[in-house]
Design a protein around this motif. Structure first.
Motif, PDB file in Angstrom:
ATOM      1  N   LYS A  26       0.808  -1.220   0.000  1.00 26.36           N
ATOM      2  CA  LYS A  26       0.000   0.000   0.000  1.00 26.36           C
ATOM      3  C   LYS A  26       0.843   1.272   0.000  1.00 26.36           C
ATOM      4  CE  LYS A  26      -0.494   0.190   5.057  1.00 26.36           C
ATOM      5  NZ  LYS A  26       0.190   1.483   5.225  1.00 26.36           N
ATOM      6  N   ASP A  27       2.148   1.159   0.179  1.00 26.44           N
ATOM      7  CA  ASP A  27       3.022   2.333   0.258  1.00 26.44           C
ATOM      8  C   ASP A  27       3.449   2.761  -1.144  1.00 26.44           C
ATOM      9  OD1 ASP A  27       4.753   4.339   0.920  1.00 26.44           O
ATOM     10  OD2 ASP A  27       5.973   3.157   2.316  1.00 26.44           O
ATOM     11  N   ASP A  28       2.567   3.476  -1.840  1.00 30.58           N
ATOM     12  CA  ASP A  28       2.862   3.894  -3.209  1.00 30.58           C
ATOM     13  C   ASP A  28       4.018   4.888  -3.284  1.00 30.58           C
ATOM     14  OD1 ASP A  28       1.182   2.343  -4.714  1.00 30.58           O
ATOM     15  OD2 ASP A  28      -0.457   3.799  -4.779  1.00 30.58           O
ATOM     16  N   GLY A  29       4.195   5.712  -2.241  1.00 32.33           N
ATOM     17  CA  GLY A  29       5.297   6.672  -2.253  1.00 32.33           C
ATOM     18  C   GLY A  29       6.639   5.967  -2.311  1.00 32.33           C
ATOM     19  N   TYR A  30       6.799   4.938  -1.499  1.00 29.39           N
ATOM     20  CA  TYR A  30       8.036   4.144  -1.488  1.00 29.39           C
ATOM     21  C   TYR A  30       8.229   3.442  -2.826  1.00 29.39           C
ATOM     22  CZ  TYR A  30      11.086   0.172  -0.336  1.00 29.39           C
ATOM     23  OH  TYR A  30      12.078  -0.779  -0.330  1.00 29.39           O
ATOM     24  N   ASN A  31       7.180   2.770  -3.300  1.00 27.08           N
ATOM     25  CA  ASN A  31       7.282   2.039  -4.560  1.00 27.08           C
ATOM     26  C   ASN A  31       7.589   2.970  -5.727  1.00 27.08           C
ATOM     27  OD1 ASN A  31       6.738  -0.430  -3.377  1.00 27.08           O
ATOM     28  ND2 ASN A  31       4.532  -0.277  -3.680  1.00 27.08           N
ATOM     29  N   HIS A  32       6.960   4.137  -5.746  1.00 26.83           N
ATOM     30  CA  HIS A  32       7.179   5.105  -6.819  1.00 26.83           C
ATOM     31  C   HIS A  32       8.646   5.530  -6.883  1.00 26.83           C
ATOM     32  CE1 HIS A  32       5.926   8.701  -9.315  1.00 26.83           C
ATOM     33  NE2 HIS A  32       7.114   9.091  -8.883  1.00 26.83           N
ATOM     34  N   ALA A  33       9.168   5.976  -5.749  1.00 28.15           N
ATOM     35  CA  ALA A  33      10.541   6.497  -5.725  1.00 28.15           C
ATOM     36  C   ALA A  33      11.567   5.414  -6.052  1.00 28.15           C
ATOM     37  CB  ALA A  33      10.830   7.101  -4.350  1.00 28.15           C
ATOM     38  N   MET A  34      11.398   4.240  -5.483  1.00 26.46           N
ATOM     39  CA  MET A  34      12.383   3.170  -5.662  1.00 26.46           C
ATOM     40  C   MET A  34      12.381   2.635  -7.090  1.00 26.46           C
ATOM     41  SD  MET A  34      14.051   2.486  -2.744  1.00 26.46           S
ATOM     42  CE  MET A  34      14.365   0.734  -2.519  1.00 26.46           C
ATOM     43  N   THR A  35      11.200   2.374  -7.646  1.00 29.55           N
ATOM     44  CA  THR A  35      11.167   1.788  -8.990  1.00 29.55           C
ATOM     45  C   THR A  35      11.534   2.808 -10.060  1.00 29.55           C
ATOM     46  OG1 THR A  35       8.767   2.201  -9.107  1.00 29.55           O
ATOM     47  CG2 THR A  35       9.490   0.034  -8.348  1.00 29.55           C
ATOM     48  N   ARG A  36      11.122   4.051  -9.866  1.00 25.07           N
ATOM     49  CA  ARG A  36      11.490   5.065 -10.855  1.00 25.07           C
ATOM     50  C   ARG A  36      12.998   5.299 -10.844  1.00 25.07           C
ATOM     51  NH1 ARG A  36       8.331  10.746 -12.190  1.00 25.07           N
ATOM     52  NH2 ARG A  36       9.363  11.048 -14.198  1.00 25.07           N
ATOM     53  N   GLY A  37      13.568   5.407  -9.657  1.00 24.18           N
ATOM     54  CA  GLY A  37      15.016   5.568  -9.563  1.00 24.18           C
ATOM     55  C   GLY A  37      15.752   4.367 -10.110  1.00 24.18           C
ATOM     56  N   GLY A  38      15.252   3.157  -9.804  1.00 23.20           N
ATOM     57  CA  GLY A  38      15.892   1.942 -10.302  1.00 23.20           C
ATOM     58  C   GLY A  38      15.865   1.858 -11.811  1.00 23.20           C
ATOM     59  N   SER A  39      14.733   2.202 -12.414  1.00 18.06           N
ATOM     60  CA  SER A  39      14.617   2.154 -13.875  1.00 18.06           C
ATOM     61  C   SER A  39      15.547   3.164 -14.547  1.00 18.06           C
ATOM     62  CB  SER A  39      13.170   2.426 -14.291  1.00 18.06           C
ATOM     63  OG  SER A  39      12.306   1.416 -13.813  1.00 18.06           O
ATOM     64  N   ALA A  40      15.639   4.370 -13.975  1.00 20.25           N
ATOM     65  CA  ALA A  40      16.517   5.391 -14.540  1.00 20.25           C
ATOM     66  C   ALA A  40      17.977   4.953 -14.469  1.00 20.25           C
ATOM     67  CB  ALA A  40      16.327   6.717 -13.806  1.00 20.25           C
ATOM     68  N   LEU A  41      18.378   4.346 -13.353  1.00 15.51           N
ATOM     69  CA  LEU A  41      19.758   3.883 -13.204  1.00 15.51           C
ATOM     70  C   LEU A  41      20.074   2.742 -14.166  1.00 15.51           C
ATOM     71  CD1 LEU A  41      20.098   3.980  -9.314  1.00 15.51           C
ATOM     72  CD2 LEU A  41      21.259   5.456 -10.960  1.00 15.51           C
ATOM     73  N   ILE A  42      19.120   1.847 -14.357  1.00 17.52           N
ATOM     74  CA  ILE A  42      19.335   0.745 -15.305  1.00 17.52           C
ATOM     75  C   ILE A  42      19.483   1.283 -16.723  1.00 17.52           C
ATOM     76  CG2 ILE A  42      18.240  -1.269 -16.377  1.00 17.52           C
ATOM     77  CD1 ILE A  42      17.008  -1.860 -13.598  1.00 17.52           C
ATOM     78  N   PHE A  43      18.693   2.296 -17.071  1.00 22.89           N
ATOM     79  CA  PHE A  43      18.829   2.915 -18.397  1.00 22.89           C
ATOM     80  C   PHE A  43      20.214   3.532 -18.566  1.00 22.89           C
ATOM     81  CE2 PHE A  43      18.736   6.808 -20.936  1.00 22.89           C
ATOM     82  CZ  PHE A  43      18.325   6.313 -22.165  1.00 22.89           C
ATOM     83  N   CYS A  44      20.641   4.311 -17.594  1.00 21.90           N
ATOM     84  CA  CYS A  44      21.964   4.952 -17.689  1.00 21.90           C
ATOM     85  C   CYS A  44      23.074   3.921 -17.743  1.00 21.90           C
ATOM     86  CB  CYS A  44      22.172   5.896 -16.502  1.00 21.90           C
ATOM     87  SG  CYS A  44      21.064   7.329 -16.480  1.00 21.90           S
ATOM     88  N   GLY A  45      22.955   2.876 -16.927  1.00 22.24           N
ATOM     89  CA  GLY A  45      23.960   1.817 -16.948  1.00 22.24           C
ATOM     90  C   GLY A  45      23.996   1.097 -18.277  1.00 22.24           C
ATOM     91  N   SER A  46      22.836   0.923 -18.900  1.00 26.05           N
ATOM     92  CA  SER A  46      22.770   0.256 -20.205  1.00 26.05           C
ATOM     93  C   SER A  46      23.456   1.095 -21.278  1.00 26.05           C
ATOM     94  CB  SER A  46      21.314   0.006 -20.588  1.00 26.05           C
ATOM     95  OG  SER A  46      20.662  -0.810 -19.631  1.00 26.05           O
ATOM     96  N   VAL A  47      23.264   2.410 -21.221  1.00 22.10           N
ATOM     97  CA  VAL A  47      23.914   3.300 -22.185  1.00 22.10           C
ATOM     98  C   VAL A  47      25.429   3.218 -22.039  1.00 22.10           C
ATOM     99  CG1 VAL A  47      24.266   5.718 -22.832  1.00 22.10           C
ATOM    100  CG2 VAL A  47      21.958   4.877 -22.341  1.00 22.10           C
ATOM    101  N   LEU A  48      25.913   3.207 -20.803  1.00 27.28           N
ATOM    102  CA  LEU A  48      27.350   3.108 -20.564  1.00 27.28           C
ATOM    103  C   LEU A  48      27.890   1.752 -21.026  1.00 27.28           C
ATOM    104  CD1 LEU A  48      27.593   4.834 -17.075  1.00 27.28           C
ATOM    105  CD2 LEU A  48      28.593   5.645 -19.218  1.00 27.28           C
ATOM    106  N   ALA A  49      27.122   0.701 -20.814  1.00 30.66           N
ATOM    107  CA  ALA A  49      27.553  -0.620 -21.267  1.00 30.66           C
ATOM    108  C   ALA A  49      27.668  -0.656 -22.789  1.00 30.66           C
ATOM    109  CB  ALA A  49      26.569  -1.678 -20.782  1.00 30.66           C
TER     110      ALA A  49
END
Length: 256
Positions: free
Chosen positions: A140-163
């Protein structure tokens, strides 16, 4: 080991990692057969109707939608909600489904998504049920889920570009290029690791709802699980990490 041999090994590892990341990235960009089973996280609510009936002692008829109506319109729940890096889709038991519009670093907010699809006559009771069951689910904690998954997705994108950059620079037979490739692969692996760890933390926290029981001792009917995209991302992280050392060795031993 000659620098050329190191680069060959690093190139193979990087190329495989990029292919895996491509599959991780295309998950849930649509509801087609190729991408509908590729996701970071799934929220299975196929049995939530049974949990509702057991808790409220009333029929759950009309709780689910069977026409693949637009998401968020209160037309009814779908059985499976799947989240990717850029999108979320919801599916019926027959495999048909519908998706949201794609967004960079799409945030997973399963609790809000479920309530947005819940018909108005069930909404307050279903919300009360999920919020007040014991132990209280972190779903039920959408604030936690929002911040964590959005940040995680952005980091994976940046890491993929560097790879991808590491793979490109690694092909150029210059010592400076091998150094840049090593830096890109190392930094890319680090960002992918953090991004995957954020998604893993969300899933590990939210799947506490899997064991929740209602008053009738029946399951609440919500099952949270990790999807193939998350595993692909972790494997890609390992391969990119392994590719970093050969780039460093090549940089030190290549003679041009």
């Amino acid at each position: 080991m000659r620098g050329e041999h190191c680069i060959a090994g690093a190139t193979v590892l990087s190329a495989i990692a990029i292919i895996l990341l491509v599959f991780a990235h295309i998950g849930q960009i649509g509801s087609g057969a190729l991408v509908n089973s590729i996701h970071m996280m799934e929220v299975n609510v196929a049995s939530l109707g049974n949990g509702y009936q057991g808790a409220k002692n009333e029929s759950a008829g009309g709780l689910y939608d069977s026409k693949n109506d637009k998401l968020g319109g209160g037309k009814g729940l779908r059985q499976y909600y799947r989240y990717g890096l850029y999108n979320a889709c919801a599916y019926q038991k027959d495999g048909s489904g519908i998706c949201n519009s794609s967004t960079f670093a799409f945030p997973a907010e399963p609790f809000g998504n479920l309530l947005a699809d819940t018909p108005s006559k069930f909404e307050s009771k279903l919300k009360d049920l999920i919020v007040n069951v014991k132990p209280t689910p972190t779903l039920k904690d959408d604030g936690y889920n929002h911040a964590m998954t959005r940040g995680g997705s952005a980091l994976i994108f940046c890491g993929s570009v560097l790879a991808a950059a590491a793979l490109i620079f690694g092909i150029v037979k210059l010592r400076i290029s091998f150094l840049i490739a090593a830096i890109c692969s190392g930094l890319g692996a680090f960002l992918i690791m953090i991004g995957a760890a954020l998604w893993t933390a969300v899933i590990a926290k939210d799947n506490s709802v899997n064991i929740v029981k209602v008053q009738s001792k029946a399951s609440l009917g919500i099952i949270v699980s990790a999807g193939p995209s998350l595993y692909l991302t972790w494997v890609a992280f390992a391969l990119i990490t392994l590719s970093c050392a050969p780039y460093v060795i090549a940089c030190c031993t290549y003679r041009k």
